[in-house]
Design an enzyme around this catalytic site. Sequence first.
Site, mmCIF file in Angstrom:
data_model
loop_
_atom_site.group_PDB
_atom_site.id
_atom_site.type_symbol
_atom_site.label_atom_id
_atom_site.label_comp_id
_atom_site.label_asym_id
_atom_site.label_seq_id
_atom_site.Cartn_x
_atom_site.Cartn_y
_atom_site.Cartn_z
ATOM 1 N N ASN A 123 11.607 8.822 25.258
ATOM 2 C CA ASN A 123 10.722 9.012 26.419
ATOM 3 C C ASN A 123 10.774 7.830 27.376
ATOM 4 O O ASN A 123 10.846 7.986 28.599
ATOM 5 C CB ASN A 123 9.273 9.214 25.945
ATOM 6 C CG ASN A 123 9.060 10.591 25.337
ATOM 7 O OD1 ASN A 123 9.898 11.481 25.488
ATOM 8 N ND2 ASN A 123 7.957 10.756 24.624
ATOM 9 N N ASN A 133 1.132 6.789 25.073
ATOM 10 C CA ASN A 133 1.332 5.958 23.878
ATOM 11 C C ASN A 133 0.169 6.102 22.899
ATOM 12 O O ASN A 133 0.358 6.213 21.684
ATOM 13 C CB ASN A 133 1.480 4.497 24.308
ATOM 14 C CG ASN A 133 2.054 3.625 23.216
ATOM 15 O OD1 ASN A 133 2.935 4.056 22.489
ATOM 16 N ND2 ASN A 133 1.567 2.402 23.095
ATOM 17 N N ASP A 135 5.218 -19.756 -16.724
ATOM 18 C CA ASP A 135 5.835 -18.681 -15.938
ATOM 19 C C ASP A 135 5.536 -18.753 -14.444
ATOM 20 O O ASP A 135 6.119 -18.001 -13.660
ATOM 21 C CB ASP A 135 5.380 -17.309 -16.462
ATOM 22 C CG ASP A 135 6.033 -16.942 -17.790
ATOM 23 O OD1 ASP A 135 7.157 -17.423 -18.036
ATOM 24 O OD2 ASP A 135 5.416 -16.204 -18.576
ATOM 25 N N ASP A 171 9.847 -10.905 -20.356
ATOM 26 C CA ASP A 171 9.919 -11.283 -21.762
ATOM 27 C C ASP A 171 9.738 -10.005 -22.579
ATOM 28 O O ASP A 171 9.246 -9.002 -22.068
ATOM 29 C CB ASP A 171 8.806 -12.298 -22.074
ATOM 30 C CG ASP A 171 8.950 -12.902 -23.470
ATOM 31 O OD1 ASP A 171 9.980 -12.645 -24.128
ATOM 32 O OD2 ASP A 171 8.034 -13.622 -23.902
#
Length: 847
Positions: free
Chosen positions: A662, A687, A598, A333
Amino acid sequence: MQQTFSTSSLDTFWNLDKKEALQILSCTEKGLPLATAEERLKTYGLNTLKGAARSSPIFLFLAQFKSPLTLLLVGAAFLSMGLGDITDAIIILIIVLISSCLGFWQEKGAAHAVEELLKMVQIRCRILREGVESELPMEKIVPGDIIVLSAGDTIPGDSLLLDSRELFIDEAAFTGETYPVEKNAGILPVDTPLSKRSNTLFMGAHVISGKASALVIRTGRQTEYGKISDKLRIKPPETDFERGIRRFGYMLMEITLILVFIIFAINVLLHKPALDSFLFSLALAVGLTPQLLPAIITVNLAAGARAMAKKKVIVKRLSSIENFGSMNILCSDKTGTITEGKVTIKETLDIEGLHSEKTLQFAGLNASLQQGFHNPIDEAICSVYKASAAIFTVQCEIPYDFIRKRLSVQVKNGKENFTITKGALSSILEICDRAETGKGELLSIEDRRGLIIEQYRQLSAAGYRVLGVAYKMTADDRDFTREEENNMIFLGFITLFDPPKKNIQETLHNLQQLGVQLKLITGDNALVADNIARQIGIVNPVILTGAQLSKMSDGALMQQAGNADIFAEVEPNQKERIIRCLKKAGNVVGFMGDGINDAPALHTADVGISVDAAVDVAKEAADIVLLDQDLAVLREGIIIGRKTFTNTMKYVFMATSANFGNMFSMAGASLFLSFLPLLPKQILLTNLLTDFPEMTIATDRVDAAAIEKPQRWDIHFIQRFMLIFGLLSSVFDYLTFGVLLFLMKANEKTFQTGWFVESVISATLIVLVVRTTLPFLKSLPGKYLLIATCLIVAVVLAFPLTPLAGLFGFVRLPLSFYGWMLLIIPAYLGAAEMAKRWFYRKQQKRY
């Protein structure tokens, strides 16, 4: 001593008078004693519909093990332990535990930071305790509290009305009733259905107009809303970012499952031990899976939320930060965002366009005596006219609603009784049959309709918002009703002015530079909207009106909405439709709203934005709350959102380049080697170590180019990136295999140690290359990422020399291997730089 009361006697509380209800709840009209309120909060818990806190430490820790691959790996480790391989199984379990603890530590810190931010924008309500009125977070309301309500407030719990003045409630979620429902104190029969309980306020409903005090009977899941909350609660739609994460997860899962099945099958066919092959396959799958991705995302988002809070932007829903950065359309608005939000009265006019004191007087009475939501228009009218309101009293009121678009107040003094109605000009004209001239003559409305409409058009074209005022003489002995809004006398116009903000053109230009297009959605008429658009620098604005929208199909609106600058004369329910069509057209849409009507649009938008001064129902529906109602603040939030998105993608690129390369290399090597290229415990350690530097990614620098335009998840882009950089990684992996097997004649343990050192270092360093589209020297990494990277490289180089090496099956490496590494790794990084330049150049041509 803790006070208790009989809940069964309150099962039909609408059948009780207020004295009985107060007695049963052991309280008075002055409210609860503070000590009693604290006891009841412990007994009944927080007034919330949420279950057990999902951010509790236990839940967060257990959530680290929710991956099926991780659970399978843990199960296989226990199986291995049962078959006698205790040491390896314990090592695998310890690595999984360490990885999970890292994720837990990161997410716990992030969750705590978010909880602290949310306290800044809690929904609060006014209560009486020990006779003193104060504000309290809604979740701390308990049975027996006296709540004080006014327009815009959300009802915090099922309550019995004690007192009310012109109280109208929106409880459409329960009854489906379009119009607000009037509520009054009183006693109703036991068998009164829920929709007819006019003395009862339900949690989740909100006040449209009027004032009231009420006694809270039930809170949380004991309320009517709580019993059906799962059905009624609007689930936030999946954000663009969440959709991207989900699709990325599916892609990795498909690749992982195929890889695991093929590797396990081939290893078994080659007569390698079945359990070792299974553990190897699972470890490979875990290695390919970005295990810390949820933690990295949460940490990045929490860091973004903290940065945004410093700019007075409070994030309620973390995933909306990424969407904030991806947003390319902002709907808003104009009041308070484009304009100052300080409405002033320009003039009060009669039907000929001349100043009218009577119009001012009647508009002033209507504005000052109405009991509904106190809005800027009524405040502006009251500031101009304050004379005779004190000698008039309200007899009744028909509050404003978004269907009638008008407000009627019946007023009286000792001599007169009349109803004054003000509202949108068209809605006022349709209930009038006469018009009053400045001299007091009454004429047929049809004789003056053309003149009135022409006056309206001229005033609107000049940029003024125009309201109509009408009145009707009424009787003392009965209240005016909605059905009597007819045969009224049109009195005149109120013209209002809300000037644009001083720096709004610069702000809009800055948003456009970021690739964000502003679209105004306003209830004002097209002429006013056109005038304000030209004032803020929109040349020849394209305007769609609510009437035009109602005649369009969704398909047509999708085509037209993208080109429109302004949506004028829009009905509240049309806002949601506009946003939905813009989203279907492929846009990431933000909506900024602060009004009672709204909430649906805020839910539908990818990013629902409200302000701290908004009504409760809007603030509750929003993803992001601005502490300042200023579009310039939004610009800062968008930039932070894009930085957060970019840093999250850096982890994805690492996982899909070095990790994938990998794992792909190890999978291939396992086919021609007589032993496993890495043991399961070595893969998991790889990892863990490669993930460690990524925990600092939230603090990394971001290139200016990444901020200039909205960014979106592109799964096809990620697939191409994985293919190119994963295969490039594998080329240098196989080069390392060649050095180890053919030049150094490495045995099993030397091969595994050498491959571990090279793969971790290369995977760690490649992040410094893929983190940016620019050459490495033109975009240096952040301090913490660089320190973490150097630390991991040092740890990996030293690891074969430590006592832990033997536990993992590692041995000391010959010095010649480090010489080869000094050639292979820089060559890999250089090749990655060249591949990156070629890849992004090709991407630019593609788009």
